[in-house]
Design an enzyme around this catalytic site. Structure first.
Site, PDB file in Angstrom:
ATOM      1  N   CYS A  97       0.717  -1.177  -0.021  1.00 42.62           N
ATOM      2  CA  CYS A  97       0.094   0.037   0.129  1.00 42.62           C
ATOM      3  C   CYS A  97       0.830   0.970   0.040  1.00 42.62           C
ATOM      4  O   CYS A  97       1.510   1.646  -0.935  1.00 42.62           O
ATOM      5  CB  CYS A  97      -1.083  -0.068   1.032  1.00 42.62           C
ATOM      6  SG  CYS A  97      -2.553   0.711   0.675  1.00 42.62           S
ATOM      7  N   HIS A 104      -3.505  -5.482   0.236  1.00 45.99           N
ATOM      8  CA  HIS A 104      -2.853  -5.944   1.490  1.00 45.99           C
ATOM      9  C   HIS A 104      -2.795  -7.092   1.669  1.00 45.99           C
ATOM     10  O   HIS A 104      -3.769  -8.231   2.016  1.00 45.99           O
ATOM     11  CB  HIS A 104      -3.592  -5.284   2.890  1.00 45.99           C
ATOM     12  CG  HIS A 104      -3.777  -4.026   3.004  1.00 45.99           C
ATOM     13  ND1 HIS A 104      -2.746  -3.425   3.774  1.00 45.99           N
ATOM     14  CD2 HIS A 104      -4.140  -2.895   2.239  1.00 45.99           C
ATOM     15  CE1 HIS A 104      -2.893  -2.087   3.885  1.00 45.99           C
ATOM     16  NE2 HIS A 104      -3.759  -1.671   2.869  1.00 45.99           N
ATOM     17  N   GLU A 143      -1.262  -9.247   3.333  1.00 43.66           N
ATOM     18  CA  GLU A 143      -1.008  -9.815   4.806  1.00 43.66           C
ATOM     19  C   GLU A 143      -2.461 -10.237   5.478  1.00 43.66           C
ATOM     20  O   GLU A 143      -2.417 -11.336   6.268  1.00 43.66           O
ATOM     21  CB  GLU A 143      -0.417  -8.651   5.887  1.00 43.66           C
ATOM     22  CG  GLU A 143      -1.247  -7.489   6.122  1.00 43.66           C
ATOM     23  CD  GLU A 143      -1.176  -6.326   4.917  1.00 43.66           C
ATOM     24  OE1 GLU A 143      -0.945  -6.594   4.001  1.00 43.66           O
ATOM     25  OE2 GLU A 143      -1.353  -5.254   5.462  1.00 43.66           O
TER      26      GLU A 143
HETATM   27  N1  GLN Z   1      -2.396   6.455   2.484  1.00 45.53           N
HETATM   28  C1  GLN Z   1      -2.270   5.834   1.395  1.00 45.53           C
HETATM   29  C2  GLN Z   1      -3.596   5.841   0.699  1.00 45.53           C
HETATM   30  O1  GLN Z   1      -4.697   6.194   1.279  1.00 45.53           O
HETATM   31  C3  GLN Z   1      -1.951   4.260   1.692  1.00 45.53           C
HETATM   32  C4  GLN Z   1      -2.978   3.607   2.488  1.00 45.53           C
HETATM   33  C5  GLN Z   1      -2.222   2.226   3.220  1.00 45.53           C
HETATM   34  O2  GLN Z   1      -1.341   2.163   3.135  1.00 45.53           O
HETATM   35  N2  GLN Z   1      -3.293   1.496   3.611  1.00 45.53           N
HETATM   36  O3  GLN Z   1      -3.662   5.649  -0.460  1.00 45.53           O
END
Ligand code: GLN
Length: 534
Positions: free
Chosen positions: A383, A509, A511
């Site tokens: 992310c 994600h 994970e």
């Molecule tokens: N802040 C970033 C976004 O909103 C990444 C979010 C995250 O890492 N979950 O796109």
């Protein structure tokens, strides 16, 4: 199929005793006997969900396939059971009140005075029973957050009291407490447990099983004493002794007969003990791995490892299946700069740059990506970690010196990471991100396709910003490629550098969906790359 049985897990004496792990372990044992089981967490705080909570407050926010932002205990439930959870598996006081107040505004209560009992407790009961009636599980295990005696958890315990009465033999209550060891006198103390059970009894709930967390073995006489004071069968007083890994707890609970006691209580047959073959196979590998793989986990919440719970567990799963012991070094992104990056990252077999929000720590993350990219060290960016890799590449390879994410600099001339179109009119913070599972189509000859072994995958998301496709051509010409895209929207979900040993940034994600019996393919491939050539 038997009628749904309901097991409630409450806690006393202290918080953080591991109700989630006990619930997940019991669920695992019942599941191994062929029952369908789900676990639910009721959280007594007023936030509607933990999505708006700072990770320092409450650890990681776990995201389900259906896009619910939930308590990190749901991660344990999925990792143990290998069955997806949903919004219905996590309910907070905030949500309960919101539902009741919405009904009141609609006029559903027909002029009645709306009160904690029966309206709030009815809404709690409805949410508990929903998993049994709608989703038809054989067992619903409900973990009540907090500690008995807290003002906040009173309505939940009251709901348990009522349900116990209504459901009769179909309900059981497990109370988890602590038996401290006083080294000065060399004694294990049961008084806190007795008091905690008294608090439960005052509200009208008689526990059926007591699970006692302890550092030392509890002899029979101590168990008998607790049983006598707390009106519990001595067999139903069981110990939960400290173990090296949470994954040993189901085995320990089986030895103590927790599942058998529950089956007897809810009047289901106690057949043969399940062998837990696969589970024990994993444990064997975990306990016997000799060689170590060292992974740097770079984030800004490293003071609280719970903030990266699922990532840490996914790394443990993948390392174990690669016959390695995971040594995870948490490195604070704010501590990294150009002058020290080498000394901070030297010696690591691989580097993972963590997800996150906001500007703090971003420079260190970008510096770390530059170092691993230039030094051919296996890299996984998740992310925000992927977004940092994109920013780093723009600045140092595409020569766009001021490239940034719009999140970090609203007026950047090169927003290589930009706000998603459907986020532009969003003003509320709660539950408004791109959340939950979306499809991702993988491109040929990529590390991702090699890892997954199939072209179409589903992965969970939690973000507002996204790779800006206007720059894709420049990236691909220079050597960083889109390896996976959403087939409907064309949003880039994975970036890779094919020339690098293993460099993968994912917008989603992975994970969240790594489980003990189904380690995540991306993590497996990441660790495999980390240990190759060693
Ligand atoms: N802040 C970033 C976004 O909103 C990444 C979010 C995250 O890492 N979950 O796109």
């Amino acid at each position: 199929m038997p009628e749904t049985r309901y097991v409630f897990v409450t806690g006393g004496v202290a918080s953080s005793l591991g109700k989630g792990i006990i619930s997940a372990s019991l669920a695992k044992l019942l599941q191994s006997r062929g029952y369908s089981v789900t676990i639910q967490k009721l959280d007594p705080y007023l936030n509607v969900d933990p999505g708006t909570l700072n990770p320092y407050e409450h650890g990681e926010c776990y995201v389900t396939e259906d896009g619910a932002e939930t308590d990190l205990d749901l991660g344990h439930y999925e990792r143990f059971l290998n069955v997806p959870t949903s919004q219905a598996n996590n309910v907070t006081t905030g949500r309960i009140y919101q539902n009741v107040i919405n009904k009141e505004r609609k006029g559903d209560y027909l002029g009645k005075t709306v009160q904690i009992i029966p309206h709030i407790t009815d809404e709690i009961k409805r949410n508990i029973k929903l998993l049994g009636t709608k989703h038809k599980y054989d067992f619903v295990i409900t973990e009540i957050g907090g500690t008995v005696g807290d003002i906040e958890s009173l309505p939940y315990i009251e709901a348990v009291r009522q349900l116990k009465w209504e459901l009769g033999h179909r309900a059981a209550v497990i109370h988890l407490t602590l038996v401290p060891y006083l080294s000065a006198s060399g004694e294990l103390k049961t008084k806190p447990t007795q008091h905690s059970v008294k608090s439960l009894l005052e509200i009208g709930v008689q526990p059926d099983v007591l699970v006692l967390r302890t550092e030392r073995h509890l002899a029979q006489d101590i168990r008998k004493k607790v049983a006598l004071f707390c009106n519990v069968n001595p067999r139903a007083v069981i110990q939960s002794i400290d173990v090296k890994t949470i994954y040993e707890v189901p085995v320990k609970m089986q030895e103590e007969g927790l599942d058998e006691i529950i089956l007897e209580k809810v009047q289901l047959p106690v057949d043969e003990k399940p062998a837990l073959k696969d589970w024990k196979g994993f444990l064997n590998k975990l306990n016997n791995a000799k060689e170590v793989v060292t992974i740097g986990l770079i984030g800004k919440y490293v003071e609280l490892a719970d903030a990266y719970k699922s990532i840490i567990e996914a790394l443990i799963h993948a390392s174990t299946y690669n016959d390695r012991k995971a040594k995870i070094e948490l490195i604070h992104s704010e501590s990294i700069d150009a002058s020290n990056v080498e000394s901070k990252l030297k010696g690591l077999d691989a580097v993972l740059v963590a997800p996150g929000f906001g500007h703090r720590g971003i420079d260190g993350k970008i510096e770390a990506v530059k170092y691993v990219r230039e030094n051919n060290i296996p890299f996984l960016g998740i992310c925000l970690g992927m977004q940092c890799a994109v920013i780093e590449y723009a600045r140092n390879v595409l020569n766009l010196k001021e490239a940034n994410s719009r999140e970090m600099n609203h007026t950047t001339p090169d927003a290589v990471i930009d706000l998603m179109e459907d986020q532009k009119n969003v003003s509320d913070m709660g539950g408004t991100m791109r959340l939950g599972a979306y499809e991702c189509e993988l491109k040929k000859s990529t590390n991702s396709l090699k890892a997954y072994g199939k072209e179409l995958v589903h992965e969970r998301h939690r973000h507002r910003y996204e790779f800006n496709n206007e720059y894709l051509e420049s990236y691909e010409k220079a050597g960083m490629k889109a390896a996976g895209c959403n087939p409907e929207t064309g949003l880039v979900e994975i970036m890779e550098i094919p020339e690098h040993k293993w460099f993968v940034g994912v917008q989603f994600h992975p994970e969240y969906s790594s489980t003990v019996l189904k380690p995540h393919p991306i993590f497996l491939a990441f660790i495999k790359a980390a240990i190759s050539e060693k």
